[in-house]
Design a protein around this motif. Structure first.
Motif, PDB file in Angstrom:
ATOM      1  N   SER A   1       1.413   6.653  -6.991  1.00  0.00           N
ATOM      2  CA  SER A   1       0.350   7.580  -7.386  1.00  0.00           C
ATOM      3  C   SER A   1       0.727   9.020  -7.065  1.00  0.00           C
ATOM      4  CB  SER A   1      -0.983   7.194  -6.747  1.00  0.00           C
ATOM      5  OG  SER A   1      -0.924   7.290  -5.353  1.00  0.00           O
ATOM      6  N   CYS A   2       1.399   9.246  -5.952  1.00  0.00           N
ATOM      7  CA  CYS A   2       1.827  10.594  -5.595  1.00  0.00           C
ATOM      8  C   CYS A   2       2.888  11.093  -6.578  1.00  0.00           C
ATOM      9  CB  CYS A   2       2.361  10.602  -4.171  1.00  0.00           C
ATOM     10  SG  CYS A   2       2.791  12.238  -3.572  1.00  0.00           S
ATOM     11  N   CYS A   3       3.802  10.219  -6.945  1.00  0.00           N
ATOM     12  CA  CYS A   3       4.847  10.591  -7.902  1.00  0.00           C
ATOM     13  C   CYS A   3       4.229  10.952  -9.252  1.00  0.00           C
ATOM     14  CB  CYS A   3       5.842   9.445  -8.051  1.00  0.00           C
ATOM     15  SG  CYS A   3       7.340   9.883  -8.946  1.00  0.00           S
TER      16      CYS A   3
ATOM     17  N   HIS B   1       0.826  -1.209   0.000  1.00  0.00           N
ATOM     18  CA  HIS B   1       0.000   0.000   0.000  1.00  0.00           C
ATOM     19  C   HIS B   1       0.864   1.264   0.000  1.00  0.00           C
ATOM     20  CE1 HIS B   1      -3.786  -2.164   0.541  1.00  0.00           C
ATOM     21  NE2 HIS B   1      -3.066  -3.006   1.262  1.00  0.00           N
ATOM     22  N   TYR B   2       1.974   1.230   0.749  1.00  0.00           N
ATOM     23  CA  TYR B   2       2.884   2.374   0.738  1.00  0.00           C
ATOM     24  C   TYR B   2       3.482   2.567  -0.660  1.00  0.00           C
ATOM     25  CZ  TYR B   2       2.673   2.564   5.855  1.00  0.00           C
ATOM     26  OH  TYR B   2       2.248   2.672   7.156  1.00  0.00           O
ATOM     27  N   ASP B   3       3.793   1.470  -1.334  1.00  0.00           N
ATOM     28  CA  ASP B   3       4.312   1.569  -2.702  1.00  0.00           C
ATOM     29  C   ASP B   3       3.277   2.178  -3.644  1.00  0.00           C
ATOM     30  OD1 ASP B   3       6.773   0.519  -1.987  1.00  0.00           O
ATOM     31  OD2 ASP B   3       6.271  -1.531  -2.599  1.00  0.00           O
TER      32      ASP B   3
ATOM     33  N   ASP C   1       9.614  18.017 -11.916  1.00  0.00           N
ATOM     34  CA  ASP C   1      10.519  17.123 -12.640  1.00  0.00           C
ATOM     35  C   ASP C   1      10.552  15.784 -11.897  1.00  0.00           C
ATOM     36  OD1 ASP C   1      13.197  16.892 -10.965  1.00  0.00           O
ATOM     37  OD2 ASP C   1      12.635  19.018 -10.901  1.00  0.00           O
ATOM     38  N   PRO C   2      10.912  14.707 -12.598  1.00  0.00           N
ATOM     39  CA  PRO C   2      10.834  13.367 -11.998  1.00  0.00           C
ATOM     40  C   PRO C   2      11.607  13.201 -10.683  1.00  0.00           C
ATOM     41  CG  PRO C   2      11.101  13.181 -14.361  1.00  0.00           C
ATOM     42  CD  PRO C   2      11.245  14.645 -14.017  1.00  0.00           C
TER      43      PRO C   2
ATOM     44  N   ASN D   1       8.136  10.285  -1.727  1.00  0.00           N
ATOM     45  CA  ASN D   1       8.738   9.664  -0.542  1.00  0.00           C
ATOM     46  C   ASN D   1       8.359  10.409   0.728  1.00  0.00           C
ATOM     47  OD1 ASN D   1      10.009   7.498  -1.817  1.00  0.00           O
ATOM     48  ND2 ASN D   1      11.813   8.715  -2.298  1.00  0.00           N
ATOM     49  N   ASP D   2       8.327  11.734   0.648  1.00  0.00           N
ATOM     50  CA  ASP D   2       7.903  12.524   1.805  1.00  0.00           C
ATOM     51  C   ASP D   2       6.463  12.196   2.195  1.00  0.00           C
ATOM     52  OD1 ASP D   2      10.387  13.743   1.878  1.00  0.00           O
ATOM     53  OD2 ASP D   2       9.691  15.635   0.990  1.00  0.00           O
TER      54      ASP D   2
END
Length: 103
Positions: A39-41, A32-34, A50-51, A59-60
């Protein structure tokens, strides 16, 4: 939608997700964290980050959700143990009670 309303909605969503994660066993949370990270990225990149910065943002966000899950778990543990909120009984130094317990 105003920025304030969007932020409020986002925080409700994060809280809801954290509550669901806290209900899962720890070994089932990583997937779930992945998903949150991906999705956030993608969302950060979609709005123009930028990527590399998008990955940092994602990650934050995951670390924030993990911390929130920890807070939820700690809250549940203290709710189950009513003595956890109470300080230990005060000791009165120099009293007879302490002299007797010293032996």
């Amino acid at each position: 939608m105003s920025v304030g309303a969007a932020l409020e909605q986002l925080l409700r969503l994060i809280h809801s997700r954290a509550m669901k994660l806290a209900a899962l066993p720890e070994d089932e949370r990583d997937l779930h964290y992945d998903l949150i990270r991906r999705s956030c990225c993608e969302a950060a990149e979609h709005i123009g980050q930028d990527p590399d910065k998008a990955a940092i943002t994602a990650n934050d966000m995951v670390e924030f959700v993990r911390a929130l899950v920890g807070i939820i778990e700690a809250s549940r543990e203290s709710d189950q143990d009513p003595s956890a909120d109470q300080p230990p009984p005060a000791r009165h130094f120099g009293s007879r009670e302490n002299d007797m317990t010293r032996g």
